[in-house]
Design an enzyme around this catalytic site. Structure first.
Site, PDB file in Angstrom:
ATOM      1  N   ASN A  85      -2.447   2.806   3.551  1.00 41.81           N
ATOM      2  CA  ASN A  85      -1.945   4.138   3.893  1.00 41.81           C
ATOM      3  C   ASN A  85      -2.762   5.235   3.221  1.00 41.81           C
ATOM      4  O   ASN A  85      -3.023   6.287   3.791  1.00 41.81           O
ATOM      5  CB  ASN A  85      -0.481   4.277   3.456  1.00 41.81           C
ATOM      6  CG  ASN A  85       0.454   3.455   4.314  1.00 41.81           C
ATOM      7  OD1 ASN A  85       0.282   3.390   5.526  1.00 41.81           O
ATOM      8  ND2 ASN A  85       1.435   2.822   3.693  1.00 41.81           N
ATOM      9  N   THR A 129       3.066  -6.038   2.674  1.00 41.67           N
ATOM     10  CA  THR A 129       3.562  -4.904   3.468  1.00 41.67           C
ATOM     11  C   THR A 129       2.445  -3.886   3.736  1.00 41.67           C
ATOM     12  O   THR A 129       2.721  -2.723   4.023  1.00 41.67           O
ATOM     13  CB  THR A 129       4.756  -4.205   2.769  1.00 41.67           C
ATOM     14  OG1 THR A 129       4.296  -3.653   1.519  1.00 41.67           O
ATOM     15  CG2 THR A 129       5.905  -5.155   2.526  1.00 41.67           C
ATOM     16  N   ASP A 174       0.845  -1.202   0.000  1.00 39.41           N
ATOM     17  CA  ASP A 174       0.000   0.000   0.000  1.00 39.41           C
ATOM     18  C   ASP A 174       0.881   1.253   0.000  1.00 39.41           C
ATOM     19  O   ASP A 174       0.834   2.041   0.942  1.00 39.41           O
ATOM     20  CB  ASP A 174      -0.961  -0.009   1.213  1.00 39.41           C
ATOM     21  CG  ASP A 174      -0.237   0.026   2.547  1.00 39.41           C
ATOM     22  OD1 ASP A 174       0.932  -0.400   2.617  1.00 39.41           O
ATOM     23  OD2 ASP A 174      -0.835   0.521   3.533  1.00 39.41           O
ATOM     24  N   PHE A 187      -0.552  -0.574  12.580  1.00 44.60           N
ATOM     25  CA  PHE A 187      -1.483  -0.101  11.548  1.00 44.60           C
ATOM     26  C   PHE A 187      -1.989  -1.209  10.614  1.00 44.60           C
ATOM     27  O   PHE A 187      -3.200  -1.350  10.413  1.00 44.60           O
ATOM     28  CB  PHE A 187      -0.810   1.014  10.727  1.00 44.60           C
ATOM     29  CG  PHE A 187      -1.651   1.541   9.609  1.00 44.60           C
ATOM     30  CD1 PHE A 187      -2.670   2.456   9.841  1.00 44.60           C
ATOM     31  CD2 PHE A 187      -1.437   1.125   8.292  1.00 44.60           C
ATOM     32  CE1 PHE A 187      -3.453   2.944   8.805  1.00 44.60           C
ATOM     33  CE2 PHE A 187      -2.208   1.608   7.257  1.00 44.60           C
ATOM     34  CZ  PHE A 187      -3.224   2.522   7.511  1.00 44.60           C
ATOM     35  N   ASP A 245       8.593  -1.426   6.104  1.00 52.53           N
ATOM     36  CA  ASP A 245       8.315  -2.465   5.110  1.00 52.53           C
ATOM     37  C   ASP A 245       9.542  -3.115   4.466  1.00 52.53           C
ATOM     38  O   ASP A 245       9.503  -4.317   4.150  1.00 52.53           O
ATOM     39  CB  ASP A 245       7.377  -1.907   4.027  1.00 52.53           C
ATOM     40  CG  ASP A 245       6.010  -1.581   4.592  1.00 52.53           C
ATOM     41  OD1 ASP A 245       5.640  -2.157   5.631  1.00 52.53           O
ATOM     42  OD2 ASP A 245       5.308  -0.739   3.996  1.00 52.53           O
TER      43      ASP A 245
HETATM   44  C1  BDR Z   1       2.993  -0.026   8.513  1.00 49.71           C
HETATM   45  O1  BDR Z   1       1.911   0.885   8.323  1.00 49.71           O
HETATM   46  C2  BDR Z   1       2.156   1.729   7.234  1.00 49.71           C
HETATM   47  O2  BDR Z   1       1.987   3.043   7.607  1.00 49.71           O
HETATM   48  C3  BDR Z   1       3.546   1.433   6.737  1.00 49.71           C
HETATM   49  O3  BDR Z   1       3.594   1.465   5.329  1.00 49.71           O
HETATM   50  C4  BDR Z   1       3.845   0.062   7.271  1.00 49.71           C
HETATM   51  O4  BDR Z   1       3.459  -0.948   6.368  1.00 49.71           O
HETATM   52  C5  BDR Z   1       3.707   0.310   9.799  1.00 49.71           C
HETATM   53  O5  BDR Z   1       2.833   0.235  10.872  1.00 49.71           O
HETATM   54 CA    CA Z   2       2.867  -0.479   4.123  1.00 48.17          CA
END
Ligand code: BDR
Ligand code: CA
Length: 317
Positions: free
Chosen positions: A40, A126, A10, A168, A243
């Site tokens: 994201n 990721t 993302d 997240f 990531d």
């Molecule tokens: C993850 O959340 C996103 O903001 C980043 O791309 C990463 O994959 C980190 O918590």
């Molecule tokens: Ca990510």
């Protein structure tokens, strides 16, 4: 023979750097496709951003697919306040030449795995795990072709970064994460406990910038933006570079220490949704289902990243 991988992402600055790292290493990694998901930023931006990275890397024949627009059950959550409105603030946005494939990302994952030999494809998620879990739900037999799943997600010692309990990616789609962690194939999870150790300090970003090719410059630009929010939030010297830990693990697993244990995802409680209960000390008899990364050689990680970004200057990558 290069390991065959599908990167599900993302982008997101740190996803973008993970893509660069993978595309820099064709001897080791054969990127069958890049699948994108809402995370994201919304899907139309994550797929555009992934294609931009292929352009910048000079890999316009890489196949990029757009997938799920929203989590399996929950309402979407985005993170523009970290990544900027484009998802990749820190570089100028342009209309990429790398085309978007017509096929849906989930169909691509299912079709690719159905056609693949047993245990021959590694999945590298990721972002939120919606695409991967939806593919598994569609046809569990595809799991026979999965060699392993190396994902960025979860938190144990570090606590959450989007809620007090949750990281997240897992928070956005805990139901999908639950399916992936319990899918029966080997899962390795790069959570905040390691990604918070690989800080993009000014010195490290400076060394990347000095590499001097467009890919390294884009990386330095994005990391400089990323830096701002996280250094303030964590009071650290640089932002965690989440990531790319997944791809670094595929390239150089000895950079990481992992422990095989049970990881269960909270899907019920609103207070702790997306929490990864990592049974690090084996205090339950829940079956071991994942390798939890807890230690990383951060200098070694940045050496690897900087060296690989240099490959784009040599025209090797
Ligand atoms: C993850 O959340 C996103 O903001 C980043 O791309 C990463 O994959 C980190 O918590
Ligand atoms: Ca990510």
């Amino acid at each position: 023979m290069a390991r065959r991988i599908i990167i599900d992402c993302d982008p997101g600055q740190d996803d973008a750097v993970a893509l660069f790292l993978a595309l820099s290493s064709p001897d080791e990694l054969d990127v069958l496709g890049i699948t994108t998901v809402a995370g994201n930023v919304p899907l139309e931006l994550t797929e555009r951003n992934a294609r931009m990275m292929c352009d910048i890397a000079g890999k316009k024949s890489t196949r990029v697919f757009a997938g799920c627009e929203r989590p399996m059950l929950r309402e979407p959550i985005t993170a523009e306040y970290i990544h900027g409105n484009t998802g990749i603030d820190g570089i100028d946005v342009f209309d990429p030449e790398t085309p978007l494939e017509e096929q849906h990302a989930v169909d691509f994952i299912v079709e690719t795995l159905r056609a693949a030999d047993a245990e021959s494809v590694t999945l590298v998620p990721t972002g939120p795990l919606t695409n991967v879990a939806t593919a598994i739900e569609r046809d569990r037999d595809i799991l026979n072709s999965v060699k392993e799943i190396v994902l960025m997600g979860g938190a144990m010692r570090e606590g959450g970064n989007r809620s007090p309990s949750a990281e997240f990616n897992i928070l956005v789609d805990p139901h999908a994460a639950d399916i992936v962690f319990n899918c029966g194939r080997p899962v390795t999870a790069m959570g905040l406990d390691v990604t918070h150790q690989v800080l993009s300090t000014r010195e490290r970003v400076g060394r990347i910038r000095q590499v001097g090719n467009p890919v390294a410059e884009a990386t330095a630009g994005m990391l400089s933006f990323f830096h701002r929010y996280d250094t303030k939030k964590y009071g650290s010297e640089g932002a965690p570079l989440h990531d790319p830990c997944t791809v670094a693990y595929l390239l150089q697993p000895d950079l990481f220490e992992t422990k095989f244990c049970n990881i269960s995802v909270e899907t019920g409680s609103e207070l702790t949704a997306g929490h990864t209960a990592v049974d690090f000390w084996h205090v339950t008899d829940r079956p071991h289902n994942a390798h939890w990364a807890y230690e990383v050689d951060a200098d070694g990680f940045y050496e690897l990243l900087t060296e690989r970004l240099g490959k784009f200057s040599e025209g090797v990558a």
